[in-house]
Design a protein around this motif. Structure first.
Motif, PDB file in Angstrom:
ATOM      1  N   SER A  51       0.837  -1.209   0.000  1.00 44.32           N
ATOM      2  CA  SER A  51       0.000   0.000   0.000  1.00 44.32           C
ATOM      3  C   SER A  51       0.865   1.248   0.000  1.00 44.32           C
ATOM      4  O   SER A  51       0.585   2.212  -0.723  1.00 44.32           O
ATOM      5  N   ASP A 171      -5.470  -0.454  -4.992  1.00 46.05           N
ATOM      6  CA  ASP A 171      -4.932  -1.040  -3.759  1.00 46.05           C
ATOM      7  C   ASP A 171      -5.941  -2.037  -3.199  1.00 46.05           C
ATOM      8  O   ASP A 171      -6.920  -1.651  -2.570  1.00 46.05           O
ATOM      9  N   GLU A 172      -5.699  -3.294  -3.443  1.00 51.22           N
ATOM     10  CA  GLU A 172      -6.578  -4.379  -2.985  1.00 51.22           C
ATOM     11  C   GLU A 172      -8.053  -4.055  -3.200  1.00 51.22           C
ATOM     12  O   GLU A 172      -8.829  -3.993  -2.235  1.00 51.22           O
TER      13      GLU A 172
HETATM   14 MG   LIG Z   1      -2.192  -2.665   2.062  1.00 55.59          MG
END
Ligand SMILES: [Mg+2]
Ligand SMILES: Nc1ncnc2c1ncn2[C@@H]1O[C@H](COP(=O)(O)OP(=O)(O)OP(=O)(O)O)[C@@H](O)[C@H]1O
Lengths: 250, 261
Positions: A51, A171-172
């Motif tokens: 991240s 991000d995810e």
């Molecule tokens: Mg992360």
């Protein structure tokens, strides 16, 4: 492989990027180049700095040292107008980050109208097309709270697309979703990959990596320990830590 | 028609019950408590004696409305600006604004009004009494509204700012289009309380000789020998406050449209 175009133009370069939070060295000298039309997946164990890395790319997180060059502009240079750069870089968050006080349609229209100064009609027409593209034409007037997680994430993707970014950072994007909603978001992302969108994706969705991603970066303890074509990294990883990590994942 | 009246009943049932209770209490007082009501009426509700004197309240009423509107506007404006400034977390603003808040929350209103009116001329600032009251109230209540807006802004999650930035918005656009509209939901109820306080505190204007409502009522009280003028002035205050309450509940309802939390 959909997007295997290694000869294309470099769009985003990272040179010796580091990031510390106090005494904690999270990124320890990352260097990499992303090319136009590439879909790059970043994988790695929790806390490895995925991240942090992706957030440094559009300067939501300020790097400690190193350079990031986007389309020939050095974003890490303090005199760069970062807001102007970010117009061309979309970002999709794990927890969607839709504006709760605006409808789906208004969420998508806000930045084009206020940042790009598009007229109301122009922004609305484009927003409606984007909602159609993510399969949510019937939800235009709904507030985020009235949408499921998968629907919210699709609106968030449409919102990023409305700025016509040259690269999209994820991000995810599916890890906050219930399993039955993952598919609908991945379908949208795969559609984008097919259309040639440059994407950098932190994700452990093995199906996405296999089907849509051309390259995989493995990040462990703030360092890229492996960088190669998706198939190669997944089927025959060279680094023991990658093997270990993939073993848990598959 | 039927359904809408039932809805109305449902919506106002608590108000209705409270009203009925008060009515029953008054009936008890009037008929069963054995109090001497003629004396009470003469003291508190002696409207015969006020006949022909109501005009006296016209100009103080206008003055109070004027002071109220300006003070509410500036108090809100100060709070909004300072809270926004503080949100940028620049050391200098952080320190000075915190000092302002602490200082002005601890000064009694009356002291500040006197200081502004009698002490500022020494540094060359001669304000008319009405303006010095407006300035005092704005500064005093600006300290409260600063804290209210600040907690409103802080209540908006960080992801909202990151999402705005990543769409290319600058910090002013993010504040105006994303943060403040969400902060308002948290801000409106306590802001209403403070603004009502501003309206009621206008009465201290009498210390610098502003002919406001309470001062006039007390004068008349001496002349006619009854507290009735004060009761009458309370009604006027109620009428001044009513629009603020209505406006605030309107605004609150609007923010409930996108959130039922
Ligand atoms: Mg992360
Ligand atoms: N703002 C911050 N302040 C201090 N430490 C932070 C901050 N953000 C992240 N960290 C730390 O940096 C490290 C890397 O965090 P990061 O979120 O980048 O990991 P990640 O690879 O994305 O993990 P996950 O898979 O759990 O999302 C962690 O140890 C985390 O605690």
């Amino acid at each position: 492989m959909i997007n295997n175009i290694p000869q294309s133009k470099a769009i985003l370069s990272v040179v010796d990027l580091t990031k510390n939070f106090g005494d904690l060295h999270v990124l320890k000298g990352i260097s990499n180049t992303f090319y136009e039309g590439e879909v790059v997946s970043i994988i790695g164990p929790s806390g490895s700095g995925k991240s942090t890395l992706i957030r440094c790319l559009n300067h939501i997180e300020e790097p400690t040292s190193g350079q990031i060059i986007f389309e020939g502009v050095e974003i890490t240079n303090p005199s760069t107008d970062i807001n102007a750069v970010r117009r061309d870089m979309g970002m999709v968050f794990q927890n969607f980050g839709l504006f709760p006080h605006l409808t789906a349609l208004e969420n998508i229209m806000l930045a084009p109208r206020k940042v790009k100064k598009q007229s109301r009609d122009e922004a609305k027409n484009k927003a409606l097309k984007l909602l159609e593209r993510v399969g949510l034409s019937d939800k235009a007037e709904n507030y985020p709270e009235q949408l499921s997680g998968g629907q919210q994430q699709r609106v968030a993707i449409a919102r990023s697309l409305a700025m016509q970014p040259k690269v999209l950072l994820f991000d995810e994007p599916t890890s906050a979703l219930d399993p039955e909603m993952v598919r609908e978001v991945l379908d949208v992302m795969m559609g984008l990959a097919k259309d040639g969108m440059t994407m950098i994706v932190v994700s452990h969705e093995i199906n996405f990596i296999r089907q849509a991603s051309s390259r995989v970066l493995v990040l462990v303890d703030g360092e890229i320990i492996e960088d190669g074509p998706s198939e190669q990294v997944i089927e025959s990883p060279s680094h023991p830590r990658t093997k270990e990590f993939l073993g848990k994942l598959l | 028609m039927r359904a809408s009246s039932r809805k109305w009943l449902h919506k106002y049932s608590s108000t209705l019950i409270t009203g009925i209770c008060i009515l029953l209490f008054l009936v008890y007082l009037a008929f069963f408590s054995g109090a001497d009501w003629s004396l009470f009426r003469e003291q508190f509700l002696n409207f015969e004696k006020m006949e022909g004197r109501y005009y006296i309240f016209i100009s103080p009423l206008l003055l109070v409305v004027k002071i109220s509107i300006y003070s509410c506007f500036f108090a809100t404006f100060i709070g909004l600006c300072l809270a926004v400034l503080r949100s940028y977390k620049i050391k200098f603003f952080d320190v000075t604004i915190t000092a302002y808040v602490i200082l002005f929350r601890s000064i009694p209103a009356m002291v500040l009004v006197v200081l502004v009116y009698f002490a500022l001329p020494f540094v060359g600032l001669n304000l008319p009494s009405t303006n010095s009251v407006i300035m005092s109230l704005s500064l005093l209540f600006g300290a409260y509204t600063t804290e209210i807006f600040r907690s409103g802004i802080n209540s908006v999650e960080k992801l909202q700012i990151e999402a705005s930035k990543s769409l290319g918005m600058n910090s002013i656009q993010a504040m105006y289009h994303v943060i403040l509209p969400q902060a308002m939901r948290v801000v409106i109820p306590p802001l209403t309380t403070v603004l009502i306080d501003v309206l009621k505190t206008t009465s201290i204007a009498y210390v610098v000789g502003v002919p406001e409502l309470i001062a006039r009522a007390r004068q008349m009280e001496g002349v006619i020998g009854s507290v009735t003028p004060l009761i009458f002035v309370s009604v006027l205050y109620f009428l001044i406050i009513l629009p603020v309450v209505i406006l605030s509940s309107r605004l609150e309802k609007r923010s409930r449209k996108w959130s039922n939390s």
